[in-house]
Design a protein around this motif. Structure first.
Motif, mmCIF file in Angstrom:
data_model
loop_
_atom_site.group_PDB
_atom_site.id
_atom_site.type_symbol
_atom_site.label_atom_id
_atom_site.label_comp_id
_atom_site.label_asym_id
_atom_site.label_seq_id
_atom_site.Cartn_x
_atom_site.Cartn_y
_atom_site.Cartn_z
ATOM 1 N N SER A 4 15.033 6.451 -1.109
ATOM 2 C CA SER A 4 14.097 6.774 -0.025
ATOM 3 C C SER A 4 13.493 5.504 0.557
ATOM 4 O O SER A 4 13.309 5.384 1.770
ATOM 5 C CB SER A 4 12.993 7.702 -0.543
ATOM 6 N N THR A 5 13.184 4.556 -0.315
ATOM 7 C CA THR A 5 12.605 3.289 0.127
ATOM 8 C C THR A 5 13.558 2.550 1.053
ATOM 9 O O THR A 5 13.161 2.013 2.092
ATOM 10 C CB THR A 5 12.270 2.392 -1.084
ATOM 11 N N ALA A 6 14.842 2.535 0.714
ATOM 12 C CA ALA A 6 15.840 1.835 1.527
ATOM 13 C C ALA A 6 15.963 2.462 2.912
ATOM 14 O O ALA A 6 16.167 1.758 3.912
ATOM 15 C CB ALA A 6 17.184 1.855 0.811
ATOM 16 N N LYS A 50 4.762 -0.985 24.331
ATOM 17 C CA LYS A 50 3.683 -1.082 25.321
ATOM 18 C C LYS A 50 2.595 -0.018 25.109
ATOM 19 O O LYS A 50 1.465 -0.174 25.588
ATOM 20 C CB LYS A 50 4.260 -0.950 26.732
ATOM 21 N N ASN A 51 2.956 1.048 24.402
ATOM 22 C CA ASN A 51 1.966 2.097 24.098
ATOM 23 C C ASN A 51 1.242 1.858 22.782
ATOM 24 O O ASN A 51 0.453 2.702 22.337
ATOM 25 C CB ASN A 51 2.648 3.470 24.060
ATOM 26 N N GLY A 52 1.534 0.719 22.152
ATOM 27 C CA GLY A 52 0.891 0.412 20.878
ATOM 28 C C GLY A 52 1.484 1.183 19.720
ATOM 29 O O GLY A 52 0.818 1.380 18.694
ATOM 30 N N GLU A 53 2.756 1.588 19.843
ATOM 31 C CA GLU A 53 3.390 2.419 18.816
ATOM 32 C C GLU A 53 4.593 1.724 18.197
ATOM 33 O O GLU A 53 5.221 0.860 18.806
ATOM 34 C CB GLU A 53 3.838 3.757 19.431
ATOM 35 N N ILE A 54 4.895 2.112 16.964
ATOM 36 C CA ILE A 54 6.107 1.666 16.281
ATOM 37 C C ILE A 54 6.850 2.903 15.788
ATOM 38 O O ILE A 54 6.266 3.982 15.650
ATOM 39 C CB ILE A 54 5.791 0.749 15.078
ATOM 40 N N LYS A 55 8.138 2.739 15.535
ATOM 41 C CA LYS A 55 8.930 3.847 15.034
ATOM 42 C C LYS A 55 9.467 3.511 13.648
ATOM 43 O O LYS A 55 10.146 2.498 13.470
ATOM 44 C CB LYS A 55 10.078 4.159 15.992
ATOM 45 N N ILE A 56 9.127 4.358 12.676
ATOM 46 C CA ILE A 56 9.569 4.163 11.300
ATOM 47 C C ILE A 56 10.472 5.330 10.911
ATOM 48 O O ILE A 56 10.087 6.495 11.073
ATOM 49 C CB ILE A 56 8.375 4.073 10.324
ATOM 50 N N THR A 57 11.661 5.006 10.420
ATOM 51 C CA THR A 57 12.600 6.041 10.012
ATOM 52 C C THR A 57 11.943 6.992 9.011
ATOM 53 O O THR A 57 11.291 6.556 8.063
ATOM 54 C CB THR A 57 13.849 5.400 9.369
ATOM 55 N N GLN A 58 12.102 8.245 9.223
ATOM 56 C CA GLN A 58 11.604 9.341 8.381
ATOM 57 C C GLN A 58 10.131 9.658 8.625
ATOM 58 O O GLN A 58 9.686 10.767 8.395
ATOM 59 C CB GLN A 58 11.830 9.034 6.884
ATOM 60 N N ARG A 101 2.730 9.769 2.599
ATOM 61 C CA ARG A 101 2.474 10.698 1.491
ATOM 62 C C ARG A 101 3.029 12.098 1.761
ATOM 63 O O ARG A 101 3.289 12.860 0.828
ATOM 64 C CB ARG A 101 0.972 10.779 1.217
ATOM 65 N N LYS A 102 3.231 12.406 3.044
ATOM 66 C CA LYS A 102 3.784 13.716 3.402
ATOM 67 C C LYS A 102 5.290 13.775 3.152
ATOM 68 O O LYS A 102 5.864 14.858 2.999
ATOM 69 C CB LYS A 102 3.498 14.024 4.878
ATOM 70 N N GLU A 103 5.937 12.592 3.139
ATOM 71 C CA GLU A 103 7.391 12.539 3.014
ATOM 72 C C GLU A 103 7.860 11.896 1.720
ATOM 73 O O GLU A 103 8.958 12.186 1.245
ATOM 74 C CB GLU A 103 7.982 11.746 4.194
ATOM 75 N N LEU A 104 7.053 11.023 1.158
ATOM 76 C CA LEU A 104 7.477 10.238 0.000
ATOM 77 C C LEU A 104 6.510 10.405 -1.177
ATOM 78 O O LEU A 104 5.361 10.797 -0.999
ATOM 79 C CB LEU A 104 7.557 8.749 0.382
ATOM 80 N N LYS A 105 6.997 10.101 -2.356
ATOM 81 C CA LYS A 105 6.188 10.245 -3.557
ATOM 82 C C LYS A 105 5.532 8.912 -3.913
ATOM 83 O O LYS A 105 6.204 7.892 -4.094
ATOM 84 C CB LYS A 105 7.055 10.720 -4.732
ATOM 85 N N ASP A 106 4.218 8.928 -4.001
ATOM 86 C CA ASP A 106 3.419 7.753 -4.392
ATOM 87 C C ASP A 106 3.806 6.485 -3.608
ATOM 88 O O ASP A 106 4.193 5.460 -4.198
ATOM 89 C CB ASP A 106 3.567 7.483 -5.899
ATOM 90 N N PRO A 107 3.715 6.498 -2.280
ATOM 91 C CA PRO A 107 4.101 5.313 -1.495
ATOM 92 C C PRO A 107 3.067 4.192 -1.610
ATOM 93 O O PRO A 107 1.856 4.430 -1.635
ATOM 94 C CB PRO A 107 4.153 5.846 -0.067
ATOM 95 N N ALA A 108 3.561 2.983 -1.701
ATOM 96 C CA ALA A 108 2.711 1.786 -1.673
ATOM 97 C C ALA A 108 3.093 1.004 -0.421
ATOM 98 O O ALA A 108 4.235 0.533 -0.300
ATOM 99 C CB ALA A 108 2.917 0.944 -2.921
ATOM 100 N N VAL A 109 2.154 0.870 0.502
ATOM 101 C CA VAL A 109 2.456 0.306 1.821
ATOM 102 C C VAL A 109 1.832 -1.083 1.984
ATOM 103 O O VAL A 109 0.682 -1.312 1.592
ATOM 104 C CB VAL A 109 1.940 1.240 2.944
#
Length: 251
Positions: free
Chosen positions: A61-63, A89-97, A120-128
């Motif tokens: 999942s991390t990969a 330009k809208n101040g947004e980024i796109k992250i897979t998943q 946290r809604k998609e992954l278990k115990d995420p560290a960002v």
């Protein structure tokens, strides 16, 4: 010869009078330096590039999530490839998943909190982890190594950056350092005086990403350049006069 001697005397005068930093730093005043300019965390803006890492207990999942793009930045003839998530330009980024994440106007700490909440809604115990990948400051003018510098630490001050640029030359005007900053599509200009300890209370003491630092040349540099031009002109005139004289005598 007289011109060269004059330039040397001027340079000597400048080096002894205006080169020393923090000239008003007396023993009695050292205790006052406990109060310095307040550091404010830089704000994420469009075109910033963020280094974002999300770690979980599931390596697969991390990969999938950690798939930033590579952006090519060009500064004149210098090219640099930076891997990260570019803010649109809208101040947004796109992250897979995770999808689209609004990070413009946030600090990196606030962006981390927002991304963690979504993860946290998609992954278990995420560290960002969120940092600027393109925290760049440009230094121009009378420094030994002018150029653009990528800084890994967001808490960077004017002295740190001038150190990266090899410090000011002997011709740098230490009492009038200019900082040009763009914030919300508006230009802000600050002035810093390295000769006094007031610099530590200046709101431009701490720099922001994409700041431009300009070191103005002092009068000694202007005089030396003019003197050099006059010397060159004198040599050319003398050479032309000699050639004319030789041709005149030959005829």
């Amino acid at each position: 010869m007289i011109g060269i001697t004059g330039i040397c005397l001027i340079s000597s005068c400048v080096s002894t009078k205006n080169v020393t930093y923090f000239q008003d730093l007396s023993p009695a005043k050292r205790s006052e330096l406990e109060t310095v300019a307040k550091f404010t965390e830089p704000i994420i803006q469009p075109d910033d590039i963020l280094s974002i890492t999300i770690n979980t207990t599931d390596p697969q999942s991390t990969a999938i999530v950690n798939q930033p793009s590579t952006t090519i930045l060009t500064y004149g003839t210098f090219r640099q490839d930076i891997t990260g998530f570019i803010v649109d330009k809208n101040g947004e980024i796109k992250i897979t998943q995770l999808g689209t994440v609004k990070v413009g106007g946030l600090t990196t700490f606030e962006a981390r909190e927002r991304i963690t909440k979504l993860a946290r809604k998609e992954l278990k115990d995420p560290a960002v982890s969120v940092r600027f990948a393109n925290f760049k400051v440009s230094v121009l003018g009378e420094v030994n190594r002018p150029g653009s510098y990528n800084v890994s630490n967001e808490k960077v001050n004017i002295l740190d950056v001038l150190s990266l640029a090899g410090d000011l030359t002997i011709y740098g005007k230490r009492e009038n350092i200019t900082v040009i900053r763009e914030l919300n599509n508006k230009k802000e200009i600050g002035r810093l005086n390295l000769n006094t300890t007031d610099i530590f209370n200046n709101p431009f003491y701490y720099l922001k990403q994409n700041d431009i630092v300009y070191v103005e040349p002092n009068k000694a540099k202007v005089i030396s350049v003019n003197a050099g031009a006059r010397t060159t002109a004198a040599v050319l005139i003398s050479a032309i006069s000699t050639i004319v004289l030789i041709f005149t005598r030959l005829n």
